[in-house]
Structure formats: C-alpha cells, structure tokens
Design a protein around this motif. Structure first.
Motif, short mmCIF file in Angstrom:
data_model
loop_
_atom_site.label_atom_id
_atom_site.label_comp_id
_atom_site.label_asym_id
_atom_site.label_seq_id
_atom_site.Cartn_x
_atom_site.Cartn_y
_atom_site.Cartn_z
N CYS A 162 7.71 -43.87 -26.33
CA CYS A 162 8.99 -43.20 -26.15
C CYS A 162 10.23 -44.14 -26.21
O CYS A 162 11.21 -43.78 -26.51
N ALA A 163 10.02 -45.25 -25.60
CA ALA A 163 11.25 -46.11 -25.59
C ALA A 163 11.45 -46.58 -27.05
O ALA A 163 12.61 -46.62 -27.14
N MET A 166 2.32 -35.86 -21.04
CA MET A 166 1.25 -36.63 -21.29
C MET A 166 0.31 -37.47 -20.06
O MET A 166 -0.76 -37.68 -20.09
N SER A 167 1.43 -37.88 -19.24
CA SER A 167 0.77 -38.43 -18.08
C SER A 167 0.00 -37.47 -17.27
O SER A 167 -1.10 -37.85 -16.64
N ILE A 168 0.42 -36.27 -16.92
CA ILE A 168 -0.08 -35.37 -16.19
C ILE A 168 -1.54 -34.82 -17.01
O ILE A 168 -2.54 -34.75 -16.22
N LEU A 187 -2.92 -47.00 -16.18
CA LEU A 187 -1.80 -47.72 -16.44
C LEU A 187 -1.55 -48.14 -17.93
O LEU A 187 -0.47 -47.97 -18.63
N ALA A 188 -2.82 -48.52 -18.39
CA ALA A 188 -2.62 -48.86 -20.07
C ALA A 188 -2.09 -47.41 -20.83
O ALA A 188 -1.28 -47.64 -21.47
N PHE A 189 -2.76 -46.46 -20.52
CA PHE A 189 -2.06 -45.12 -21.23
C PHE A 189 -0.72 -45.16 -20.88
O PHE A 189 0.10 -44.71 -21.63
N SER A 190 -0.31 -45.16 -19.58
CA SER A 190 1.10 -44.66 -19.40
C SER A 190 2.18 -45.62 -19.88
O SER A 190 3.03 -45.41 -20.39
N VAL A 191 1.54 -47.07 -19.90
CA VAL A 191 2.63 -47.90 -20.60
C VAL A 191 2.58 -47.71 -22.04
O VAL A 191 3.67 -47.92 -22.64
#
Length: 163
Positions: free
Chosen positions: A111-112, A154-156, A101-105
């Motif tokens: 990106c945002a 990046m998520s993958i 979760l921390a990485f994804s956020v």
C-alpha cells in the motif's frame, strides 16, 4: 479480537492528531515538506521508540531476571524457539511470537508503494504532491483512503483466517 482493535480503533485514535497536524502544516507550507516530515517523524517515533524501547526494556528484564516457572512451562520445549538453545536448558528471554506480522508488513509495504507512486505521478503531472485541480485532489484522497481500507480489510481477513 485484539489485533483488529489495534489496527482500527487504536491506530485511528492515535493517528488522527497527526492527520490534523499534517493538514495544518500543509496549509501553511507552500510545499508538502512539513506535512510529510510530520508523518514520517511521527511514524518513526512510533516504530523506533513505541516498539523498540518497550522491547528493549522487556528483553533486559528477562535477561537479568531469575527463573520463572510460567516461562519455563510455556517456552522450554517450544520447537520454534531452538534459537534460544536446547529444549529444557534455555535461558529465559523476551519472546514475542510474530503472528501475522510478516503478512501485515507486506500489505503495508504494498500500500505504501502505491501511495508513493501516486505522489510521484502527482508531482510529475500536477507539479506537486498537494493541491491542484479539485478533481485531482478528490481522486488522490480517495485512492489514499482506499489504500487504508484495503490494509484494514486484508488484516481483518488474515486475523479471521479467511486468507
């Protein structure tokens, strides 16, 4: 992998209707307000209700629920759950491991930030977030699509353990 399916197919399938609604709103509104409002409204419902409501219900269920042998076996001695109390005498709670979760956020927020910078630059140099010369529209849409692909990649890579 469930995480990869969630960030690709499920996310894309649930977001496509919002994409078309935003496109229609952008075509009907002389400003980008309606389309941006649609996206932010939809995302806030997803985050605050789509995550918050089920988590609140699950937390309430586990708080008032009786003893559960499977929960005890899994969480009573977990060292990462010291916030629940001493091992062996913990009160049951709804436990959701953070995982990536921390990485994804962090990737999403980065990106945002780039997307907001692109919109700010468009407003400054083109007079608005939408429209403008064909080249600018294609460049902007390419950058925004690239940001989505970067997030997915990046998520993958994180799920697969490559980073």
């Amino acid at each position: 992998e469930n995480e990869i399916t969630a960030i690709t197919f499920v996310a894309l399938g649930t977001s496509l209707p919002d994409t078309f609604a935003s496109k229609a709103a952008a075509e009907q509104d002389p400003y980008a307000d309606a389309s941006v409002g649609n996206v932010t409204g939809s995302n806030s419902v997803n985050v605050f209700l789509g995550l918050g409501l089920p988590w609140m219900i699950a937390s309430t269920f586990w708080w008032f629920g009786g003893s559960d042998p499977a929960w005890n076996d899994r969480y009573q001695s977990d060292p990462e759950l010291s916030w629940l109390g001493a091992a062996g005498s913990r009160r049951q709670a709804y436990v959701v491991p953070a995982g990536n979760l921390a990485f994804s956020v962090a990737v999403f927020a980065s990106c945002a930030a780039v997307a907001l910078a692109v919109l700010a630059l468009r407003r400054r140099y083109l007079g608005g977030e939408l429209g403008g010369p064909r080249c600018a529209k294609l460049l902007t849409s390419s950058i925004l699509a690239m940001l989505w692909f970067i997030y997915i990649l990046m998520s993958i890579l994180k799920v697969k353990g490559a980073i």
